[in-house]
Enzyme design. Structure first.
Site, PDB file in Angstrom:
ATOM      1  CB  CYS A  40       6.326   3.007   4.284  1.00  0.00           C
ATOM      2  SG  CYS A  40       7.610   2.808   3.053  1.00  0.00           S
ATOM      3  CE1 TYR A  90       1.527  -2.930  -2.161  1.00  0.00           C
ATOM      4  CE2 TYR A  90      -0.703  -2.186  -2.583  1.00  0.00           C
ATOM      5  CZ  TYR A  90       0.458  -2.107  -1.854  1.00  0.00           C
ATOM      6  OH  TYR A  90       0.555  -1.210  -0.830  1.00  0.00           O
ATOM      7  CD  GLU A 111       4.163  -6.109  -3.356  1.00  0.00           C
ATOM      8  OE1 GLU A 111       4.424  -5.236  -4.184  1.00  0.00           O
ATOM      9  OE2 GLU A 111       3.970  -5.853  -2.147  1.00  0.00           O
ATOM     10  CG  HIS A 130      21.566  -4.376 -28.152  1.00  0.00           C
ATOM     11  ND1 HIS A 130      20.381  -5.090 -28.221  1.00  0.00           N
ATOM     12  CD2 HIS A 130      22.545  -5.213 -28.588  1.00  0.00           C
ATOM     13  CE1 HIS A 130      20.646  -6.311 -28.677  1.00  0.00           C
ATOM     14  NE2 HIS A 130      21.939  -6.412 -28.903  1.00  0.00           N
ATOM     15  CB  CYS A 158       7.507   0.060   1.129  1.00  0.00           C
ATOM     16  SG  CYS A 158       6.212   1.246   1.481  1.00  0.00           S
ATOM     17  CE  LYS A 190       6.867  -4.298  -1.207  1.00  0.00           C
ATOM     18  NZ  LYS A 190       5.607  -3.802  -1.600  1.00  0.00           N
ATOM     19  CD  GLU A 193      17.622  -3.724 -27.117  1.00  0.00           C
ATOM     20  OE1 GLU A 193      18.037  -3.125 -28.114  1.00  0.00           O
ATOM     21  OE2 GLU A 193      18.221  -4.683 -26.586  1.00  0.00           O
TER      22      GLU A 193
HETATM   23  C1  LIG Z   1       2.556  -4.839   3.209  1.00  0.00           C
HETATM   24  C2  LIG Z   1       2.563  -3.458   2.603  1.00  0.00           C
HETATM   25  C3  LIG Z   1       3.410  -3.187   1.562  1.00  0.00           C
HETATM   26  C4  LIG Z   1       3.436  -1.909   0.992  1.00  0.00           C
HETATM   27  N1  LIG Z   1       4.278  -1.689  -0.051  1.00  0.00           N
HETATM   28  C5  LIG Z   1       4.329  -0.461  -0.614  1.00  0.00           C
HETATM   29  C6  LIG Z   1       5.231  -0.199  -1.677  1.00  0.00           C
HETATM   30  O1  LIG Z   1       5.961  -1.069  -2.130  1.00  0.00           O
HETATM   31  N2  LIG Z   1       5.277   1.059  -2.174  1.00  0.00           N
HETATM   32  C7  LIG Z   1       4.472   2.062  -1.689  1.00  0.00           C
HETATM   33  O2  LIG Z   1       4.554   3.193  -2.186  1.00  0.00           O
HETATM   34  N3  LIG Z   1       3.582   1.825  -0.692  1.00  0.00           N
HETATM   35  C8  LIG Z   1       3.506   0.596  -0.144  1.00  0.00           C
HETATM   36  N4  LIG Z   1       2.638   0.359   0.897  1.00  0.00           N
HETATM   37  C9  LIG Z   1       1.733   1.451   1.327  1.00  0.00           C
HETATM   38  C10 LIG Z   1       2.465   2.417   2.257  1.00  0.00           C
HETATM   39  O3  LIG Z   1       3.004   1.728   3.331  1.00  0.00           O
HETATM   40  C11 LIG Z   1       1.488   3.487   2.726  1.00  0.00           C
HETATM   41  O4  LIG Z   1       0.882   4.099   1.612  1.00  0.00           O
HETATM   42  C12 LIG Z   1       2.190   4.564   3.571  1.00  0.00           C
HETATM   43  O5  LIG Z   1       2.826   4.012   4.671  1.00  0.00           O
HETATM   44  C13 LIG Z   1       1.157   5.612   4.013  1.00  0.00           C
HETATM   45  O6  LIG Z   1       1.771   6.553   4.862  1.00  0.00           O
HETATM   46  P1  LIG Z   1       0.882   7.362   5.915  1.00  0.00           P
HETATM   47  O7  LIG Z   1       1.799   8.393   6.476  1.00  0.00           O
HETATM   48  O8  LIG Z   1      -0.374   7.788   5.296  1.00  0.00           O
HETATM   49  O9  LIG Z   1       0.477   6.303   7.028  1.00  0.00           O
HETATM   50  P2  LIG Z   1       1.310   5.247   7.856  1.00  0.00           P
HETATM   51  O10 LIG Z   1       2.668   5.039   7.308  1.00  0.00           O
HETATM   52  O11 LIG Z   1       0.431   4.064   8.005  1.00  0.00           O
HETATM   53  O12 LIG Z   1       1.513   5.954   9.258  1.00  0.00           O
HETATM   54  C14 LIG Z   1       0.453   6.179  10.141  1.00  0.00           C
HETATM   55  C15 LIG Z   1       0.984   6.136  11.554  1.00  0.00           C
HETATM   56  O13 LIG Z   1       0.015   6.675  12.430  1.00  0.00           O
HETATM   57  C16 LIG Z   1       0.065   5.968  13.644  1.00  0.00           C
HETATM   58  N5  LIG Z   1      -1.220   6.220  14.309  1.00  0.00           N
HETATM   59  C17 LIG Z   1      -2.454   5.840  13.896  1.00  0.00           C
HETATM   60  N6  LIG Z   1      -3.396   6.336  14.709  1.00  0.00           N
HETATM   61  C18 LIG Z   1      -2.740   7.066  15.655  1.00  0.00           C
HETATM   62  C19 LIG Z   1      -3.170   7.836  16.755  1.00  0.00           C
HETATM   63  N7  LIG Z   1      -4.466   8.005  17.045  1.00  0.00           N
HETATM   64  N8  LIG Z   1      -2.227   8.448  17.532  1.00  0.00           N
HETATM   65  C20 LIG Z   1      -0.899   8.305  17.249  1.00  0.00           C
HETATM   66  N9  LIG Z   1      -0.452   7.586  16.201  1.00  0.00           N
HETATM   67  C21 LIG Z   1      -1.364   6.980  15.418  1.00  0.00           C
HETATM   68  C22 LIG Z   1       0.309   4.542  13.217  1.00  0.00           C
HETATM   69  O14 LIG Z   1       0.868   3.786  14.274  1.00  0.00           O
HETATM   70  C23 LIG Z   1       1.277   4.744  12.054  1.00  0.00           C
HETATM   71  O15 LIG Z   1       2.611   4.660  12.476  1.00  0.00           O
HETATM   72  C24 LIG Z   1       2.594  -0.895   1.501  1.00  0.00           C
HETATM   73  C25 LIG Z   1       1.730  -1.166   2.566  1.00  0.00           C
HETATM   74  C26 LIG Z   1       1.717  -2.432   3.117  1.00  0.00           C
HETATM   75  C27 LIG Z   1       0.788  -2.720   4.270  1.00  0.00           C
END
Ligand SMILES: Cc1cc2nc3c(=O)[nH]c(=O)nc-3n(C[C@H](O)[C@H](O)[C@H](O)COP(=O)(O)OP(=O)(O)OC[C@H]3O[C@@H](n4cnc5c(N)ncnc54)[C@H](O)[C@@H]3O)c2cc1C
Length: 462
Positions: A43, A179, A183, A438, A48, A51, A443
């Site tokens: 994110c 999306y 976007e 308004h 997010c 973006k 609205e």
């Molecule tokens: C282009 C794009 C736009 C988005 N826009 C939106 C939006 O507008 N609104 C919204 O709500 N969501 C949006 N999302 C989705 C949102 O980013 C994810 O839903 C959110 O980040 C999920 O969080 P998470 O904690 O599950 O995983 P992540 O944020 O993906 O975090 C996982 C982390 O784990 C780390 N990792 C993975 N494997 C290992 C390992 N074995 N050891 C150590 N570290 C590891 C990765 O490096 C990463 O930093 C978007 C996603 C993308 C790709």
């Protein structure tokens, strides 16, 4: 505790992992969190936030175009892509530092390393450490999935690389109808690229309300974005600095970049899950969890995108918080995944909560639709050819508002507030009893008096 080095080991420093680590530490647990790339996760680093910054910047084109109708004469504007990327990188670095500081302040220890299971309690870190943890939280998120390995797939970029392009592509082909694809189509078009979207289905935004899908497509096409549906990219050739994408319908498209945004897969590979005995959900490929985010191994939990439930930041955060409260806060908290508002920051923007018309009609015997499409006030002076869509889906039997769908300026901001009403089971009468504000577009949500359609399912014959 001597048996264990820490009470909680979190794999992944993204939205969900960071929240869980901070809250668990606040409950007094000893916590270690491993992040292999950058704190903040998808994110903050490549989702997010960057973006949205790109979207905001690309809107400036439309503001400049619309200004003339309001009396402004603006000299020809110049746009510099490297400045945009550099300033975005600065902001992301600031956020990453803030995430790191907040985790450290909570008392959790950050390890900048990749982690994988050696057995259900033991983890190996890429910095050589091994750690024994009482509980493990898998919060490894997801990654772009390019689909089948078509010829030339090595030339294709994902959203990850799109944030770091050295220059703005004059022409870009984006495959995908979800999306992220839309976007980025709006982003690149706003900065001046010639954009073609290629999508295999019959219309973009699968899963959204059909009126939203049609409306967004029409509006994006009005902005000059070409949308080709019912076809896919079959191969990509590179020649010099450019590319030619050959489509399944026999045509080909030349561009300076080819980007795929056709889906994301949960990060479950190379985590040693088999050594821990953690089961994968055969339906979605994510980690299989119960209603409390507990995996098939009782002391191992998984939250966020790696479970492939609802891949949104606030959902990952809420799941991480609920996990920490449940396991370390002596308070069982279950996350309610119903009626989660969501936005598409396409141009125009989409805001939606609750059921689509099709889903409501499949679930409810009587469904009333209130729908309006109108020219927003700004367009009357700017002369822009654009329309807003507002739609309410109402249960005809109880009058409850089941869904709300908006396409137009500030749709995301609007839907966040509407979602409170929908979550509280507001009725159409409650909407009607609310005084209009308004002049706004919103609205219309409280002034649509007569259903535009009424669907009543006949009782099945005995
Ligand atoms: C282009 C794009 C736009 C988005 N826009 C939106 C939006 O507008 N609104 C919204 O709500 N969501 C949006 N999302 C989705 C949102 O980013 C994810 O839903 C959110 O980040 C999920 O969080 P998470 O904690 O599950 O995983 P992540 O944020 O993906 O975090 C996982 C982390 O784990 C780390 N990792 C993975 N494997 C290992 C390992 N074995 N050891 C150590 N570290 C590891 C990765 O490096 C990463 O930093 C978007 C996603 C993308 C790709």
């Amino acid at each position: 505790m001597a048996e264990f080095d820490v009470e909680l080991f979190v794999i992944g420093g993204g939205s969900g992992g960071v929240r869980a680590a901070r809250i668990a530490a606040g409950h007094g647990a000893s916590v270690m969190i491993a992040e292999e790339y950058r704190m903040g996760g998808t994110c903050v680093i490549r989702g997010c936030v960057p973006k949205k910054l790109f979207v905001i910047g690309s809107h400036v084109r439309h503001e400049l175009e619309d200004a003339a109708g309001f009396g402004w004469t603006i000299p020809a504007a110049r746009f510099d892509w490297p400045t945009l990327v550099a300033n975005k990188d600065k902001e992301i670095a600031r956020l990453e530092a803030a995430y790191t500081a907040n985790v450290e302040k909570s008392g959790a220890r950050i390890v900048k390393a990749r982690a994988l299971f050696l057995d259900p309690h033991k983890l190996k870190l890429s910095n050589g450490e091994t750690v024994r943890a009482k509980y493990v939280l898998i919060a490894t998120g997801g990654a772009p999935n390019h689909g089948a390995a078509i010829p030339g797939i090595e030339h294709v970029i994902s959203s990850n690389e799109a944030f770091h392009l050295k220059e703005l592509p004059k022409r870009i082909l984006i495959q995908g109808g979800g999306y992220i694809a839309l976007e980025f189509a709006g982003i690149f078009a706003g900065y001046g690229s010639d954009v073609t979207v290629v999508y295999r289905g019959d219309n973009i935004l699968r899963g959204f309300d059909d009126d939203v899908r049609t409306h967004v497509r029409t509006e994006m096409e009005k902005l000059g974005i070409t949308i080709l549906t019912g076809c896919t990219v079959a191969s990509v050739d590179k020649h010099g600095e450019g590319f030619t994408s050959h489509l399944s319908n026999g045509s080909s498209i030349a561009s300076d970049q080819v980007m795929f945004a056709i889906g994301r897969h949960p990060n479950v590979a190379n985590l040693g899950l088999e050594k821990a005995g953690v089961a994968i959900n055969p339906h979605n490929g994510g980690i299989s969890v119960d209603h409390l985010s507990r995996s098939s191994v009782p002391h191992i939990y998984a939250i966020g995108d790696v479970t492939h439930r609802l891949n949104l930041t606030p959902v990952a955060i809420r799941e991480g918080h609920a996990f920490a409260d449940t396991v370390f806060g002596k308070r069982t908290v279950e996350v309610d995944h119903a009626n989660i508002p969501t936005a598409v920051f396409s141009q125009p923007e989409v805001g939606t909560v609750g059921l689509t018309e099709a889903a409501a009609r499949a679930q409810f015997a009587s469904v009333d639709i209130y729908k309006t499409s109108f020219r927003p006030i700004k367009a009357t002076m700017s002369g822009r050819d654009t329309r807003v869509l507002m739609k309410l889906v109402v249960d005809g039997a109880t009058d409850r508002v089941l869904g709300c769908h908006i396409v137009g300026d500030a749709a995301a901001e609007t839907i966040q507030a509407v979602a409170i009403a929908v979550k509280m089971k507001a009725t159409k009468k409650d909407f009607d009893a609310t005084m209009a504000l308004h002049p706004t577009a919103a609205e219309e949500l409280v002034t649509m008096r007569t259903p535009t359609a009424r669907h009543v399912r006949e009782a099945a014959a005995e």
